[in-house]
Design a protein around this motif. Structure first.
Motif, PDB file in Angstrom:
ATOM      1  N   THR A  43       9.056  13.822 -31.669  1.00 49.04           N
ATOM      2  CA  THR A  43      10.261  14.166 -32.651  1.00 49.04           C
ATOM      3  C   THR A  43      11.194  12.966 -32.979  1.00 49.04           C
ATOM      4  O   THR A  43      11.100  12.113 -32.512  1.00 49.04           O
ATOM      5  N   THR A  44      11.984  13.391 -33.993  1.00 54.17           N
ATOM      6  CA  THR A  44      13.019  12.381 -34.094  1.00 54.17           C
ATOM      7  C   THR A  44      14.292  12.978 -34.745  1.00 54.17           C
ATOM      8  O   THR A  44      14.114  14.578 -34.800  1.00 54.17           O
ATOM      9  N   THR A  45      15.346  12.499 -35.187  1.00 55.65           N
ATOM     10  CA  THR A  45      16.438  12.909 -35.540  1.00 55.65           C
ATOM     11  C   THR A  45      16.721  12.479 -36.959  1.00 55.65           C
ATOM     12  O   THR A  45      16.567  11.547 -37.270  1.00 55.65           O
ATOM     13  N   LEU A  46      16.989  13.436 -37.794  1.00 59.29           N
ATOM     14  CA  LEU A  46      17.223  12.894 -39.227  1.00 59.29           C
ATOM     15  C   LEU A  46      18.647  13.396 -39.594  1.00 59.29           C
ATOM     16  O   LEU A  46      19.348  14.491 -39.196  1.00 59.29           O
ATOM     17  N   LYS A  47      19.190  12.347 -40.239  1.00 61.47           N
ATOM     18  CA  LYS A  47      20.631  12.371 -40.813  1.00 61.47           C
ATOM     19  C   LYS A  47      20.740  12.457 -42.182  1.00 61.47           C
ATOM     20  O   LYS A  47      20.003  11.714 -42.750  1.00 61.47           O
ATOM     21  N   ILE A  48      21.704  13.397 -42.885  1.00 53.78           N
ATOM     22  CA  ILE A  48      21.666  13.715 -44.341  1.00 53.78           C
ATOM     23  C   ILE A  48      22.926  13.686 -44.738  1.00 53.78           C
ATOM     24  O   ILE A  48      23.779  14.513 -44.028  1.00 53.78           O
ATOM     25  N   GLU A  49      23.646  12.828 -45.649  1.00 53.05           N
ATOM     26  CA  GLU A  49      24.572  12.921 -46.338  1.00 53.05           C
ATOM     27  C   GLU A  49      24.488  13.112 -47.937  1.00 53.05           C
ATOM     28  O   GLU A  49      23.444  12.822 -48.471  1.00 53.05           O
ATOM     29  N   SER A  50      25.623  13.623 -48.369  1.00 55.45           N
ATOM     30  CA  SER A  50      25.557  13.737 -49.755  1.00 55.45           C
ATOM     31  C   SER A  50      26.712  13.155 -50.560  1.00 55.45           C
ATOM     32  O   SER A  50      26.978  13.710 -51.650  1.00 55.45           O
ATOM     33  N   GLY A  51      27.249  12.363 -49.933  1.00 51.67           N
ATOM     34  CA  GLY A  51      28.460  11.512 -50.934  1.00 51.67           C
ATOM     35  C   GLY A  51      29.870  12.354 -51.103  1.00 51.67           C
ATOM     36  O   GLY A  51      30.197  12.773 -49.991  1.00 51.67           O
ATOM     37  N   ARG A  52      30.050  12.755 -52.306  1.00 49.60           N
ATOM     38  CA  ARG A  52      31.344  13.184 -52.519  1.00 49.60           C
ATOM     39  C   ARG A  52      31.382  14.994 -52.270  1.00 49.60           C
ATOM     40  O   ARG A  52      32.639  15.381 -52.295  1.00 49.60           O
ATOM     41  N   SER A  53      30.383  15.535 -52.298  1.00 48.84           N
ATOM     42  CA  SER A  53      30.499  16.931 -52.087  1.00 48.84           C
ATOM     43  C   SER A  53      29.175  17.620 -51.084  1.00 48.84           C
ATOM     44  O   SER A  53      28.304  16.867 -51.044  1.00 48.84           O
ATOM     45  N   GLU A  54      29.317  18.617 -50.416  1.00 46.91           N
ATOM     46  CA  GLU A  54      28.450  19.302 -49.661  1.00 46.91           C
ATOM     47  C   GLU A  54      27.102  19.678 -50.297  1.00 46.91           C
ATOM     48  O   GLU A  54      27.641  20.478 -51.395  1.00 46.91           O
ATOM     49  N   VAL A  55      26.085  19.628 -50.093  1.00 44.83           N
ATOM     50  CA  VAL A  55      24.854  20.274 -50.732  1.00 44.83           C
ATOM     51  C   VAL A  55      23.997  20.927 -49.636  1.00 44.83           C
ATOM     52  O   VAL A  55      24.267  20.562 -48.654  1.00 44.83           O
ATOM     53  N   LYS A  56      23.219  21.811 -49.990  1.00 47.11           N
ATOM     54  CA  LYS A  56      22.387  22.664 -49.450  1.00 47.11           C
ATOM     55  C   LYS A  56      20.869  21.901 -49.004  1.00 47.11           C
ATOM     56  O   LYS A  56      20.687  20.993 -49.888  1.00 47.11           O
ATOM     57  N   VAL A  57      20.524  22.236 -47.841  1.00 46.15           N
ATOM     58  CA  VAL A  57      19.241  21.390 -47.354  1.00 46.15           C
ATOM     59  C   VAL A  57      18.168  22.277 -47.017  1.00 46.15           C
ATOM     60  O   VAL A  57      18.416  23.218 -46.297  1.00 46.15           O
ATOM     61  N   LYS A  58      16.898  21.915 -47.521  1.00 41.93           N
ATOM     62  CA  LYS A  58      15.674  22.557 -47.148  1.00 41.93           C
ATOM     63  C   LYS A  58      14.801  21.492 -46.549  1.00 41.93           C
ATOM     64  O   LYS A  58      14.623  20.624 -47.353  1.00 41.93           O
ATOM     65  N   ILE A  59      14.107  21.884 -45.565  1.00 41.65           N
ATOM     66  CA  ILE A  59      12.933  21.022 -45.275  1.00 41.65           C
ATOM     67  C   ILE A  59      11.621  21.863 -44.989  1.00 41.65           C
ATOM     68  O   ILE A  59      11.519  22.968 -44.325  1.00 41.65           O
ATOM     69  N   ASP A  60      10.744  21.517 -45.865  1.00 42.60           N
ATOM     70  CA  ASP A  60       9.355  22.408 -45.784  1.00 42.60           C
ATOM     71  C   ASP A  60       9.853  23.654 -46.094  1.00 42.60           C
ATOM     72  O   ASP A  60       9.167  24.503 -45.565  1.00 42.60           O
ATOM     73  N   SER A  61      10.715  24.124 -47.370  1.00 43.07           N
ATOM     74  CA  SER A  61      11.055  25.201 -47.708  1.00 43.07           C
ATOM     75  C   SER A  61      11.965  25.862 -46.801  1.00 43.07           C
ATOM     76  O   SER A  61      12.196  27.155 -47.132  1.00 43.07           O
ATOM     77  N   LYS A  62      12.401  25.507 -45.702  1.00 40.85           N
ATOM     78  CA  LYS A  62      13.357  26.399 -44.721  1.00 40.85           C
ATOM     79  C   LYS A  62      14.541  25.737 -44.708  1.00 40.85           C
ATOM     80  O   LYS A  62      14.899  24.586 -44.795  1.00 40.85           O
ATOM     81  N   ASP A  63      15.682  26.412 -44.996  1.00 41.35           N
ATOM     82  CA  ASP A  63      16.844  26.295 -45.020  1.00 41.35           C
ATOM     83  C   ASP A  63      17.569  25.474 -43.743  1.00 41.35           C
ATOM     84  O   ASP A  63      17.179  26.229 -42.707  1.00 41.35           O
ATOM     85  N   LYS A  64      18.116  24.620 -43.956  1.00 39.98           N
ATOM     86  CA  LYS A  64      18.596  24.029 -42.687  1.00 39.98           C
ATOM     87  C   LYS A  64      20.209  23.861 -42.661  1.00 39.98           C
ATOM     88  O   LYS A  64      20.721  23.263 -41.812  1.00 39.98           O
ATOM     89  N   GLY A  65      20.806  24.159 -43.653  1.00 40.49           N
ATOM     90  CA  GLY A  65      22.389  24.280 -43.531  1.00 40.49           C
ATOM     91  C   GLY A  65      22.849  23.246 -44.730  1.00 40.49           C
ATOM     92  O   GLY A  65      22.240  23.065 -45.688  1.00 40.49           O
ATOM     93  N   LYS A  66      24.227  22.907 -44.611  1.00 40.81           N
ATOM     94  CA  LYS A  66      24.897  22.148 -45.717  1.00 40.81           C
ATOM     95  C   LYS A  66      25.154  20.564 -44.939  1.00 40.81           C
ATOM     96  O   LYS A  66      25.321  20.596 -43.850  1.00 40.81           O
ATOM     97  N   THR A  67      25.182  19.726 -45.988  1.00 40.75           N
ATOM     98  CA  THR A  67      25.700  18.472 -45.520  1.00 40.75           C
ATOM     99  C   THR A  67      27.100  18.139 -45.142  1.00 40.75           C
ATOM    100  O   THR A  67      27.775  19.286 -45.764  1.00 40.75           O
ATOM    101  N   PRO A  68      27.498  17.327 -44.530  1.00 35.36           N
ATOM    102  CA  PRO A  68      26.580  16.582 -43.586  1.00 35.36           C
ATOM    103  C   PRO A  68      26.233  17.090 -42.589  1.00 35.36           C
ATOM    104  O   PRO A  68      26.416  17.992 -41.767  1.00 35.36           O
TER     105      PRO A  68
END
Length: 541
Positions: A43-68
């Protein structure tokens, strides 16, 4: 050969076959573990950011929450990552990303109104020789590593030493981007970079300019609601307004057909760019016109919302094609905006609150205060200054309630008490009246007026009446003059159509009640009130 010896040899041979099968199976299982099975547990750790505003995240069609986000226990291998927002203004993003163990991938991606009006990077790693791999949108982006120009994307750079590198991405017409990248021995660093396309010129040329004194009358415009503006993007600041004096059409033309063939997306990009990148509170265009003559609503709040440093200017942008010039349809649209004509029922109001409705009793020469609250129901902004100044005024040229210590003149009571009142806003007028030194019931009509072309126009719905019963003042009398007949008829209403209810004699005096055009109401000695012709009367104390 004895049967027992044969059976013993057969048993030994079977054992050898079984051992051989076990060895082959074990080797195959080991190879399978190395190539596939081991990855299932890495396994590994993935970091996701979205600049000026928060966005929603899916990985392989599964909801993972909001950025960051920092997501642990992401299995190595290829995954489809999606970033999205619910608002229809935005264009969502998705990409396959390969994750390797031993070094963390990351995504920094803002979501804009389209792919060319978004920006960000995806950085991931693969186990092979050290180096960089760069791909970009758009293509042919300059890659500068540690202040050294390396080349244009797509680009592969093998054998970079382990360490951190400052990498800048530059292309004319796009917002540049600078990031820090890591090279680790035994891993190649893969970068997918997207640059934000700049949607307007720094100093656009003025194509048309027209002096105006009234208001634009565009029809069937593409409103902010239709082009799906994210109203949460603009800053909620106090708007200021200014009466229009001029309209200017600026040339925003480009050679990129993706823009001039998709004007609605272009409008969205202008809005996002000016607010998110330039730090403006909103679009700084009142309207935008495309090549087909379609008019788009720009800055929220209407065409009289002032743009800092350009008060009184109606600012219009042309979304054209370079070298083509202003199309005929666009010229017609501009003419509609610059059409210098009045707009029917442009000014309208209603009274929300007032203490003027009932008859008030007031001693002669005394002052009384009143208050009235109006709501602006029209399309126009109300101003406290010329050329479209709004004020409270008597309907008479000289008011019977004129108060020299408070009024503007004998007719105008108050100028608008605030700099401007926009549509659907309220304003309160506080004013005083001075009771005349004359007993009796006095009434007078008042209303809001707007100064237009050196004339006064009453604002629809703003009328009200002040009624005062004056006491303690001089009682004015009416002297009946000679009629030639020896009497004067008293009628039950003003006019010759009124029925005769009595007669009065020349030389007699009666209490004055009121006067209308050509007729005076008097109170007879028996208390009855009636009307006589003013031609044969004289007002006396």
């Amino acid at each position: 050969m004895k049967i027992s010896e044969y059976q013993s040899k057969k048993k030994n041979f079977s054992t050898l076959i079984l051992i051989f099968v076990i060895i082959i199976f074990s080797a195959f299982a080991y190879l399978l573990w190395i190539t596939v099975g081991n990855k299932l547990f890495q396994t590994t750790t993935l970091k996701i950011e979205s600049g000026r505003s928060e966005v929603k995240v899916k990985i392989d069609s599964k909801d993972k929450g909001k950025t960051p986000l920092s997501l642990n226990n992401i299995s190595v291998g290829k995954h489809f990552v999606e970033l999205y927002r619910e608002e229809p203004f935005y264009s969502n993003w998705g990409q396959n990303v390969t994750f390797a163990s031993g070094i963390e991938p990351y995504i920094n991606r803002e979501i804009g109104p389209s792919s060319n009006f978004s920006a960000g990077e995806v950085v991931y790693f693969k186990k092979d020789e050290s180096g960089f791999s760069f791909v970009s949108s758009p293509e042919e982006v300059s890659v500068i590593i540690n202040n050294r120009d390396i080349g244009l994307t797509p680009l592969f750079l093998p054998s970079y030493a382990e360490g951190n590198y400052e990498v800048t991405f530059v292309k004319e017409g796009y917002q540049g981007r600078k990031i820090t990248l890591k090279v680790k021995s035994g891993f190649s660093t893969h970068v997918s970079i997207d640059l934000f396309q700049i949607p307007e010129k720094d100093n656009p040329e003025i194509l048309r300019q027209t002096e105006i004194t009234n208001y634009p009358q565009p029809e069937n415009i593409i409103t902010r609601e239709i082009w799906k503006a994210d109203e949460g993007l603009k800053q909620n600041i106090q708007l200021t307004y200014a009466s229009l004096s001029k309209i200017s059409l600026y040339d925003l033309s480009v050679s990129d057909e993706m823009l001039f063939n998709n004007p609605k997306t272009w409008v969205k990009g202008l809005y996002y760019y000016e607010v998110s990148y330039l730090g403006k509170s909103d679009l700084e265009w009142h309207y935008l016109i495309d090549r087909e003559g379609v008019i788009y609503e720009g800055k929220a709040g209407g065409f009289e919302v002032a743009i800092l440093g350009q008060e009184g200017l109606l600012r219009v942008g042309y979304l054209g094609k370079s070298e083509e010039g202003l199309t005929e349809k666009a010229q017609i649209a501009y003419t509609l905006l610059s059409n210098d004509q009045e707009k029917a029922l442009y000014y309208k109001a209603n009274i929300k609150e007032s203490n003027t409705a009932d008859t008030q009793e007031l001693e002669a020469t005394k002052i009384k205060s009143f208050g009235i609250v109006y709501k602006n129901l029209g399309d126009s902004i109300w101003y406290d200054r010329s050329p479209k100044k709004v004020f409270l005024k008597s309907e008479n040229a000289e008011s019977v309630f004129f108060n020299s210590s408070d009024w503007v003149d004998k007719s105008i009571v108050k100028i608008l008490p605030t700099a401007f009142v926009s549509k659907d806003q309220d304003v309160r007028f506080d004013f005083t009246i001075l009771a005349p030194n004359e007993d009796g019931e006095k009434f007078e009509n008042f209303a809001l007026y707007v100064e237009k072309n050196e004339e006064f126009q009453k604002i629809e719905g703003s009328e009200f009446t002040v009624k005062i019963k004056v006491t303690g003042g001089v009682q004015k009398m009416v002297l009946i003059k000679d009629t030639g007949t020896g009497y004067l008829n008293v009628r039950d209403k003003a006019g010759l159509s009124g029925g005769i209810i009595d007669r009065v004699t020349p030389g007699e005096k009666y209490l004055f009640v009121e006067e209308v055009s050509g007729w005076v109401k008097i109170k007879l000695k028996n208390g009855v009130e009636g009307w006589v012709s003013s031609q044969f009367t004289e007002r006396v104390n």
